[in-house]
Design a protein around this motif. Structure first.
Motif, mmCIF file in Angstrom:
data_model
loop_
_atom_site.group_PDB
_atom_site.id
_atom_site.type_symbol
_atom_site.label_atom_id
_atom_site.label_comp_id
_atom_site.label_asym_id
_atom_site.label_seq_id
_atom_site.Cartn_x
_atom_site.Cartn_y
_atom_site.Cartn_z
ATOM 1 N N LEU A 149 1.220 31.361 59.802
ATOM 2 C CA LEU A 149 0.504 30.140 59.416
ATOM 3 C C LEU A 149 0.250 29.268 60.636
ATOM 4 O O LEU A 149 0.949 29.392 61.659
ATOM 5 N N PHE A 150 -0.730 28.389 60.536
ATOM 6 C CA PHE A 150 -1.056 27.458 61.626
ATOM 7 C C PHE A 150 -1.252 26.080 61.007
ATOM 8 O O PHE A 150 -2.063 25.897 60.092
ATOM 9 N N PHE A 151 -0.474 25.119 61.486
ATOM 10 C CA PHE A 151 -0.506 23.765 60.909
ATOM 11 C C PHE A 151 -0.149 22.778 62.004
ATOM 12 O O PHE A 151 0.826 22.979 62.728
ATOM 13 N N ARG A 152 -0.943 21.730 62.133
ATOM 14 C CA ARG A 152 -0.750 20.716 63.183
ATOM 15 C C ARG A 152 -0.575 21.368 64.550
ATOM 16 O O ARG A 152 0.359 21.059 65.277
ATOM 17 N N SER A 153 -1.482 22.324 64.828
ATOM 18 C CA SER A 153 -1.558 22.978 66.144
ATOM 19 C C SER A 153 -0.321 23.798 66.499
ATOM 20 O O SER A 153 -0.078 24.090 67.671
ATOM 21 N N ARG A 154 0.467 24.145 65.498
ATOM 22 C CA ARG A 154 1.657 24.970 65.756
ATOM 23 C C ARG A 154 1.726 26.124 64.764
ATOM 24 O O ARG A 154 1.292 26.005 63.616
ATOM 25 N N TYR A 155 2.288 27.232 65.232
ATOM 26 C CA TYR A 155 2.520 28.357 64.327
ATOM 27 C C TYR A 155 3.676 28.019 63.406
ATOM 28 O O TYR A 155 4.650 27.385 63.811
ATOM 29 N N ARG A 156 3.557 28.477 62.186
ATOM 30 C CA ARG A 156 4.605 28.259 61.180
ATOM 31 C C ARG A 156 4.785 29.544 60.391
ATOM 32 O O ARG A 156 3.966 30.461 60.466
ATOM 33 N N SER A 157 5.845 29.543 59.577
ATOM 34 C CA SER A 157 5.973 30.649 58.627
ATOM 35 C C SER A 157 6.316 30.053 57.271
ATOM 36 O O SER A 157 6.762 28.902 57.192
ATOM 37 N N ILE A 158 6.099 30.805 56.233
ATOM 38 C CA ILE A 158 6.345 30.308 54.882
ATOM 39 C C ILE A 158 7.790 29.835 54.744
ATOM 40 O O ILE A 158 8.067 28.826 54.124
ATOM 41 N N ALA A 159 8.723 30.532 55.393
ATOM 42 C CA ALA A 159 10.137 30.185 55.295
ATOM 43 C C ALA A 159 10.403 28.769 55.806
ATOM 44 O O ALA A 159 11.315 28.092 55.325
#
Ligand code: FMN
Length: 163
Positions: A149-159
């Motif tokens: 995922l990508f949110f607020r210019s950072r990679y994320r994960s569902i966890a």
């Protein structure tokens, strides 16, 4: 909540829309593989099956994608952040150390993704500082795994959302 109108602030505002991450691939007119990281993917229509993304006019891959007849979306898994970073760099040797297979249509297909959509070009639109590229999904496959995922210019994960 802040109100602003500068380009930098709009970019920041847009970064609040959480997305997945794709690598979009095609071949240039010499048959060389091209790929670019893109989170502007969107579904458009089921009948006919259409999806789109936007490519910056400044991209070194622009000409290849505008001339291509086929391309593919690869939806990245949470394990593929390095692949996303790789295809976000300007580098003409992007496929030198990358595992891929050429499809019958001459499109590079990357393994290990959670979904792949093989498309023919349906339409392109010149739009501001980008071109919108609409593809007709010809074939698709999908499997298990959580998305990158990508949110607020950072990679994320569902966890992340559960902690
Ligand atoms: C998460 C993420 C999403 C991106 N989404 C897009 C996009 O939708 N369209 C685009 O043109 N560039 C997008 N980029 C930037 C391109 O990946 C990058 O500018 C490009 O690969 C640089 O090389 P180029 O100039 O050869 O295209 C994105 C980058 C990242 C890290």
């Amino acid at each position: 909540m802040s109100t602003n109108s500068s380009d930098a602030s709009l970019r920041q505002c847009l970064s609040h829309f959480a997305t997945g991450v794709t690598v979009v691939t095609c071949a240039d007119d010499a048959g060389r593989p091209c790929g670019i990281t893109a989170n502007s993917f969107s579904s458009v229509s089921l009948e006919p099956p259409l999806v789109l993304w936007n490519i910056a006019k400044s991209s070194n891959s622009l000409e290849a994608f505008l001339k291509a007849r086929h391309f593919a979306f690869h939806v990245l898994s949470e394990r593929q952040e390095p692949l996303s970073e790789h295809f976000a760099r300007t580098d003409h040797t992007r496929f030198d150390h990358i595992d891929f297979e050429m499809s019958d249509e001459g499109v590079p297909i990357l393994p290990g993704c959670i979904a792949v959509m093989r498309c023919s070009i349906f339409k392109t639109h010149d739009c501001g500082d980008h071109h919108i590229i609409i593809g007709r999904v010809e074939r698709f496959e999908f499997g298990d795994g959580d998305p990158l995922l990508f949110f607020r210019s950072r990679y994320r994960s569902i966890a992340d959302d559960r902690s």
